[in-house]
Write an enzyme that holds these catalytic residues in place. Structure first.
Site, PDB file in Angstrom:
ATOM      1  CG  ASP A  43      73.621 -29.118  -2.266  1.00  0.00           C
ATOM      2  OD1 ASP A  43      72.909 -28.847  -1.645  1.00  0.00           O
ATOM      3  OD2 ASP A  43      73.717 -30.012  -3.036  1.00  0.00           O
ATOM      4  CG  ASP A 100      67.403 -33.434  -3.088  1.00  0.00           C
ATOM      5  OD1 ASP A 100      67.481 -32.219  -2.754  1.00  0.00           O
ATOM      6  OD2 ASP A 100      68.466 -33.692  -3.572  1.00  0.00           O
TER       7      ASP A 100
HETATM    8  C1  GLA Z   1      71.564 -31.964  -2.783  1.00  0.00           C
HETATM    9  C2  GLA Z   1      70.638 -31.006  -3.676  1.00  0.00           C
HETATM   10  C3  GLA Z   1      70.312 -31.535  -4.887  1.00  0.00           C
HETATM   11  C4  GLA Z   1      71.729 -31.828  -5.701  1.00  0.00           C
HETATM   12  C5  GLA Z   1      72.488 -32.484  -5.017  1.00  0.00           C
HETATM   13  C6  GLA Z   1      73.634 -33.126  -5.831  1.00  0.00           C
HETATM   14  O1  GLA Z   1      70.930 -33.215  -2.699  1.00  0.00           O
HETATM   15  O2  GLA Z   1      69.631 -30.821  -2.817  1.00  0.00           O
HETATM   16  O3  GLA Z   1      69.418 -30.665  -5.745  1.00  0.00           O
HETATM   17  O4  GLA Z   1      72.205 -30.538  -6.002  1.00  0.00           O
HETATM   18  O5  GLA Z   1      72.687 -32.383  -3.641  1.00  0.00           O
HETATM   19  O6  GLA Z   1      74.662 -33.637  -5.083  1.00  0.00           O
END
Ligand code: GLA
Length: 367
Positions: A134, A189
Site C-alpha cells: 500500500d 478505494d
Molecule cells: C488503502 C487501500 C485499501 C486497503 C486499506 C487498508 O486504503 O487502498 O485497499 O488496503 O488501505 O488500510
C-alpha cells in the site's frame, strides 16, 4: 531487472481470490481466514478459479520485535502467520498478506519503509504467495523507486510471490508498474455503492493498452455481496471481467446468498476475465445511460461484448456487428453468458434486454 514487462508466469491471467478488507476492515483473525478458506472450497469458488486468500491491513502487532522483524498481532493470529499459510495451502489455496511502502500502514500499524528486504524474506519464510504493498505515509517518496525496491526484495527472497502495487493510480502506475509488479491499482478505494462502481469504471476506459499477461490494471477488489442489488452485482462483476481485472472477492464467503455465490462462480463470465489473450475491454460506445464494451478473446474471431445499462429503467440495448469488429454482412453466433444459453445466429446487430443497473455479456463468434 530488464526493461519491459514482467514475464515470470506468476500471473498469466488476472489473479483471483479473496481479500479481507472490503468487508472486514481490521476486524480479522485466524478463525475468519480459515473459515473463509474452507468456504472458498465448499462454495465452489476454488473450482471456479479463486486461489489467493489475502489478509489486508490490521494483521500486525503495533510494534516490530527487537530484531526489527514483523510480528503478527498475537490476539488475532495466536498461531502465527506461517501456520496459517500452511493450513490455507493444505486446502489447495495460496496465501497473501499486506504491508505498506511507507512508515505506517493506512491504519497506523508498522510498515515496510527501510525493511523491504527483511520483510520480503520473512514473508517468503512464512510461505506467502502474494503481497499487497500500500501507499499510505509515503511523503516525499518516489513510488517508482519504492516499488522497484520491493520487486528486488521479492526477487532476493527467492520465492514466487505476486506483487500487488497499491498506489491508487496517482503517479500513472500503468506507465511504469508493469515492469515491477503483477497488478497495480488504478484508482481510489471502491465502496459498495453503484456510484462508486461506475465512477471507477469510467477511470478504466483509457487504460486498456497497458494491461496484459503478468501485468494487470487493478480497478480494486470486488464489492459483490456487500450490499449492491443483484443486477448491480452482475454489472460490477461482468465489467471487471471485461476489464481483465484481478477478481478478489471482498464479501463474507461464510454466509453468502445463493445469488451472490452464483455471480462469483459464473464460470462463463470468469472465463472472459481469465481469457488467455489477456486483452482488456475497450468502451466503444457511450450514451447517456448505456455503454458498449468489447474485448477480443483467444481463438479465431471471437469477442465478448458487454451491454451496460446505467439507467433506472430496463432497456433493450444493441450493438451493430460493424461497430464491434465484424462486417455488417457477417453471420455470427451469439451466446448469453449470464443465461448460459445460445441465442443463435445473428446478422447486422446483437440485441439484449438489460435490466436497470445491470449488464449483459455476450460471446460473439464468426461462423
Ligand atoms: C488503502 C487501500 C485499501 C486497503 C486499506 C487498508 O486504503 O487502498 O485497499 O488496503 O488501505 O488500510
Amino acid at each position: 531487472m530488464g526493461i519491459g514487462r514482467l514475464s515470470d508466469g506468476l500471473a498469466p491471467t488476472p489473479p483471483m481470490g479473496w481479500n479481507s478488507w472490503n468487508r472486514f476492515g481490521i476486524q480479522i483473525n485466524e478463525r475468519l481466514v480459515l473459515e473463509t478458506a474452507e468456504a472458498m472450497v465448499e462454495s465452489g469458488m476454488r473450482d471456479a478459479g479463486y486461489r489467493y486468500v489475502v489478509i489486508d491491513d490490521g494483521w500486525m502487532a503495533p510494534e516490530r520485535d527487537r530484531n526489527g522483524d514483523f510480528v503478527a498481532d498475537p490476539a488475532k493470529f495466536p498461531r502465527g502467520i506461517a501456520a496459517l499459510a500452511e493450513r490455507v495451502h493444505a486446502l489447495g489455496l495460496r496465501f497473501g498478506i499486506y504491508t505498506d511502502a511507507g512508515t505506517r500502514t493506512c491504519q497506523g500499524l508498522p510498515a515496510s519503509l527501510g525493511y523491504e528486504f527483511r520483510d520480503a524474506r520473512r514473508f517468503a519464510e512464512w510461505g506467502v504467495d502474494y503481497v499487497k504493498v500500500d501507499w499510505c505515509h509515503t511523503d516525499g517518496l518516489s513510488p517508482r523507486a519504492c516499488y522497484a525496491k520491493w520487486a528486488m526484495a521479492i526477487h532476493a527472497a527467492r520465492r514466487p510471490i505476486v506483487l500487488s502495487i497499491c498506489e491508487w493510480g496517482r503517479a500513472r502506475p500503468w506507465e511504469w508498474a508493469g515492469t515491477l509488479g503483477h497488478l497495480w491499482r488504478t484508482c481510489w478505494d471502491i465502496q459498495p455503492e453503484w456510484s462508486s462502481v461506475t465512477a471507477i469504471l469510467d477511470r478504466q476506459a483509457d487504460l486498456h493498452a497497458y494491461s496484459g499477461p503478468d501485468h494487470w490494471n487493478d480497478p480494486d477488489m470486488l464489492e459483490v455481496g456487500n450490499g449492491l442489488s443483484d443486477g448491480e452485482d452482475r454489472a460490477h462483476f461482468a465489467l471487471w471481467a471485461m476489464l481483465a481485472a484481478p477478481l478478489m472477492a471482498g464479501n463474507d464467503l461464510r454466509q453468502m446468498s445463493d445469488d451472490v455465490r452464483r455471480v462469483l462462480t459464473a464460470n462463463e463470465i470468469v472465463a472472459i476475465d481469465q481469457d488467455a489473450r489477456g486483452m482488456q475491454a475497450r468502451r466503444i460506445r457511450r450514451e447517456e445511460d448505456t455503454e458498449v464494451w468489447v474485448r477480443g478473446l483467444a481463438g479465431t474471431r471471437a469477442i465478448a461484448v458487454a451491454l451496460l445499462n446505467r439507467g433506472s429503467e430496463d432497456r433493450e440495448l444493441s450493438a451493430g456487428l460493424d461497430e464491434v469488429g465484424f462486417a455488417a454482412t457477417d453471420v455470427v453466433r451469439v451466446r448469453d453468458l449470464w443465461l448460459r444459453s445460445d441465442i443463435g445466429a445473428r446478422r447486422r446487430e446483437i440485441v439484449s434486454t438489460v435490466p436497470s443497473h445491470s449488464a449483459a455479456v455476450l460471446r460473439v463468434t464468426a461462423y
